[in-house]
Design an enzyme around this catalytic site. Structure first.
Site, PDB file in Angstrom:
ATOM      1  N   ASN A 194       0.877  -1.153  -0.015  1.00 27.27           N
ATOM      2  CA  ASN A 194       0.067  -0.058  -0.020  1.00 27.27           C
ATOM      3  C   ASN A 194       0.766   1.191   0.119  1.00 27.27           C
ATOM      4  OD1 ASN A 194      -2.703   0.577  -0.228  1.00 27.27           O
ATOM      5  ND2 ASN A 194      -2.810   1.629   1.988  1.00 27.27           N
ATOM      6  N   ASP A 251      -6.420   8.731   5.385  1.00 27.74           N
ATOM      7  CA  ASP A 251      -5.705   7.809   4.208  1.00 27.74           C
ATOM      8  C   ASP A 251      -4.359   8.446   3.945  1.00 27.74           C
ATOM      9  OD1 ASP A 251      -5.240   6.662   1.785  1.00 27.74           O
ATOM     10  OD2 ASP A 251      -7.221   6.571   0.960  1.00 27.74           O
TER      11      ASP A 251
END
Length: 280
Positions: free
Chosen positions: A97, A191
């Site tokens: 990620n 995020d």
């Protein structure tokens, strides 16, 4: 502050904007489409590189090319193409990620499970000499990473905690983890993040339709409202690092906004910090 459209795109999961000062371009990825995008605002030139695996992040290398956080580990593309693994450790159901490069040239790369199972992710430091150190285990969705202007603090997001954490940083490893800010219910989930030259922390809010700036003391002092429901990450770019670029996603939405998946920009949002290239 008002956003503008930088690049119209239909990215499933646009992520990880990074300014490459040598090439004068912005790099970002579409994780689920396995693509690395670049955009040079001075000329409008764009490129797209297809990867063989889902790609969570792509960052410049000091010797040219890119270092990439893939499904099965960390790899490198040379300046003329060609790929090699730097750290290959596949885990079924897990992928790379978000990632970031620290002031010392080390790559910090996060992972998560596709099903977002609690505790299935990690954060690893890949040193310039190739030594890998597991820094955090038991995270769920390893996301935003950044450092204060003096390099003495490190910020980090594990998205489901709804918290931006801060560590003391000794130049190599983080210590004394503690909350910096917690995102209130109903405002979305934190995020990606970036830190500006004044020490402000800018956070993209997934399902919150906004990017927020928090002052170094944790006080909320700016909000950029966006038309897209799922902004994913932000970074300063441009020749003076004054423009804030924001990636976004279409994934998981029955009727996404027409600009969902595009690259947005807020001109003159502030002043960013110079980035670092991976020094392998």
């Amino acid at each position: 502050m008002r956003y503008e459209l930088a690049v119209r795109e239909a990215a499933e999961l646009g992520e990880g904007p990074t300014w490459d000062p040598v090439a004068g371009r912005l790099i970002w990825v579409d994780i689920l489409s396995s693509r690395i995008h670049t955009y040079a605002p001075g000329t409008g030139r764009r490129t797209v590189l297809a990867t063989e695996q889902h790609v969570g992040a792509a960052k410049p290398r000091a010797r040219g090319g890119l270092v990439v956080n893939l499904r099965d580990g960390i790899g490198a593309y040379g300046p003329e193409g060609g790929f090699r693994w730097l750290l290959r450790e596949p885990v079924a159901g897990r992928r790379g990620n978000d990632a970031a490069v620290a002031p010392d040239g080390a790559l910090w790369a996060g992972t998560m499970r596709y099903d977002e199972a609690p505790g299935g992710g990690s954060l690893t430091r890949l040193a310039p000499d190739g030594t890998a150190t597991a820094v955090l285990d038991g995270v769920t969705v390893s996301n935003g990473i950044g450092w204060s202007p003096d390099g003495r603090l490190m910020y980090y997001i594990d998205t489901p905690t709804r918290t931006v954490d801060v560590f003391d940083f000794d130049g190599r490893l983080p210590h004394d983890r503690r909350p910096f800010v917690r995102i209130e219910d109903g405002a979305g989930c934190p995020d990606g993040l970036t830190v500006d030259a004044e020490g402000g922390v800018w956070v993209a809010l997934w399902d919150g339709g906004a990017v927020r700036r928090y002052a170094p003391d944790g006080r909320l002092d700016q909000v950029v409202e966006l038309p897209v429901r799922r902004p994913t990450a932000c970074a300063f770019g441009g020749p003076d690092l004054g423009d804030l670029y924001i990636t976004s996603a279409r994934a998981g939405q029955a009727a996404p906004h027409p600009l969902a998946g595009s690259l947005l920009v807020v001109p003159g949002a502030g002043r960013g910090l110079p980035g670092f290239a991976y020094r392998d």
